[in-house]
Design a protein around this motif. Structure first.
Motif, short mmCIF file in Angstrom:
data_model
loop_
_atom_site.label_atom_id
_atom_site.label_comp_id
_atom_site.label_asym_id
_atom_site.label_seq_id
_atom_site.Cartn_x
_atom_site.Cartn_y
_atom_site.Cartn_z
N LEU A 45 34.96 -11.46 6.21
CA LEU A 45 33.57 -11.92 6.15
C LEU A 45 33.48 -13.39 6.52
O LEU A 45 32.56 -13.79 7.26
N LYS A 46 34.42 -14.19 6.07
CA LYS A 46 34.42 -15.61 6.41
C LYS A 46 34.57 -15.81 7.91
O LYS A 46 33.88 -16.65 8.52
N GLU A 50 31.87 -17.56 10.55
CA GLU A 50 32.21 -18.64 11.47
C GLU A 50 31.81 -18.29 12.90
O GLU A 50 31.29 -19.14 13.64
N GLU A 51 32.00 -17.04 13.31
CA GLU A 51 31.57 -16.61 14.64
C GLU A 51 30.05 -16.67 14.77
O GLU A 51 29.51 -17.08 15.80
N ARG A 52 29.35 -16.22 13.73
CA ARG A 52 27.88 -16.26 13.73
C ARG A 52 27.38 -17.69 13.86
O ARG A 52 26.47 -17.98 14.65
N ARG A 57 25.11 -22.30 17.00
CA ARG A 57 25.18 -23.66 17.55
C ARG A 57 25.07 -23.67 19.07
O ARG A 57 24.55 -24.63 19.64
N ARG A 58 25.53 -22.59 19.69
CA ARG A 58 25.41 -22.47 21.15
C ARG A 58 24.03 -21.98 21.58
O ARG A 58 23.74 -21.90 22.78
N GLY A 59 23.21 -21.59 20.61
CA GLY A 59 21.89 -21.05 20.94
C GLY A 59 21.96 -19.66 21.50
O GLY A 59 21.06 -19.22 22.24
N GLU A 64 26.32 -8.92 16.12
CA GLU A 64 27.40 -8.24 15.42
C GLU A 64 27.09 -8.15 13.92
O GLU A 64 26.84 -9.17 13.27
N PRO A 65 27.05 -6.96 13.35
CA PRO A 65 26.76 -6.85 11.91
C PRO A 65 27.92 -7.38 11.09
O PRO A 65 29.06 -7.43 11.56
N PRO A 66 27.65 -7.78 9.85
CA PRO A 66 28.74 -8.26 9.00
C PRO A 66 29.72 -7.14 8.70
O PRO A 66 29.36 -5.97 8.69
#
Length: 306
Positions: A45-46, A50-52, A57-59, A64-66
């Motif tokens: 989950l962590k 971080e990917e989300r 930040r890249r807009g 992708e669901p958790p």
């Protein structure tokens, strides 16, 4: 630990002890643990968070669901207070999954709580009311208590992207869905001292005369979303103007009648304390609930309590 004792001593339908494959599958369904006892699915989950956040930040949109959580990580401190609604919400994490896999997970959880009943830890089995393949939905509409509003805020902090987190915060601050989705960047102003105010839309059209002052918590959520994350597509939106809450795909304003409700339910169903309410939650219901951003005294005064 009850989980380990169950896997070692538990019985399947009152017959032989679990075989190696069953014990491995059931252990994974409840949640695998690291050597030091930490749930491995929380590490996944962590990584997902971080990917989300990196995509935000890249807009870029992040669809992708958790990752699905094992039961122990999902239910947390409510493990001995679980209800059929919690069980159903947990099983529904695997969207479109095979019926056989859902039945196995239900069987694992059923056996776990049967073991807990034999150990006199719980008075009943919350899984018994859930039939394989049959979700437990309830009609109706609810408002959140102060504690539940705090859970909703916590769920948004944990699982929502910056846009959806801001939406939830605005609803918790009392804005109706049409008001939150009707906020425009060029009608939102930052004054001296960090105070932020906006001109709110009215139901029949036009704007309210008195500006709406943002709670400090909402300002923090706004700063996490604008300008780095907010998606813009001319002519519908730009860096300086247009709707505040924009679609990742089109840059248009979110549709107030449908999208806030979908977002609220998706976030709420991930929190064990809200899983029972999630199917009935509406964005309007959240907006009309007790706000976690106000003091008890302020609420009493608003209700005429002095």
């Amino acid at each position: 630990m009850v989980r380990d004792h169950w896997l070692t001593q538990g019985k399947l339908r009152g017959e032989a002890a679990f075989g190696e494959e069953t014990r491995e599958n059931y252990g994974r369904d409840l949640g695998e643990l690291s050597d030091d006892g930490r749930p491995l699915d929380l590490l996944k989950l962590k990584a997902w968070q971080e990917e989300r956040d990196a995509a935000a930040r890249r807009g870029e949109p992040f669809e992708e669901p958790p990752p699905a959580l094992g039961w122990i990580s999902f239910i947390g401190d409510l493990v001995w207070e679980a209800t059929p609604f919690h069980v159903d919400a947990w099983l529904n994490q695997w969207k479109g999954g095979a019926a056989r896999s859902r039945a196995r997970r239900r069987a694992a959880l059923f056996s776990f709580y049967e073991h807990a009943m034999r150990q006199q830890i719980v008075p009943g089995n919350p899984v018994r009311a859930i039939r394989p393949g049959v979700p437990a939905g309830l009609p109706g509409r609810v408002k959140l208590t102060r504690r539940q509003s705090g859970m909703m805020r916590s769920a948004a902090d944990r699982w929502a992207d910056p846009r959806d987190r801001l939406l939830v915060y605005l609803l918790l601050a009392g804005l109706r869905p049409f008001q939150a989705c009707g906020l425009f960047l060029d009608r939102t102003f930052r004054e001296q001292g960090g105070r932020v105010v906006s001109r709110l839309p009215m139901k029949g059209g036009g704007l309210r005369k008195e500006p709406w002052e943002w709670p400090a918590e909402c300002v923090e959520a706004l700063d996490a979303y604008v300008p780095e994350v907010r998606r813009v597509y001319p002519p519908y939106s730009s860096a300086e103007a247009g709707p505040l809450l924009t679609s990742w795909q089109t840059g248009r304003a979110l549709t107030a009648d449908t999208e806030p409700r979908r977002i609220v339910r998706r976030i709420a169903e991930l929190h064990p304390g809200l899983a029972e309410l999630a199917p009935r939650l509406t964005a309007d219901g959240v907006a009309l609930s007790v706000s976690p951003f106000t003091d008890d005294v302020e609420e009493d005064q608003e209700r005429g309590g002095g």
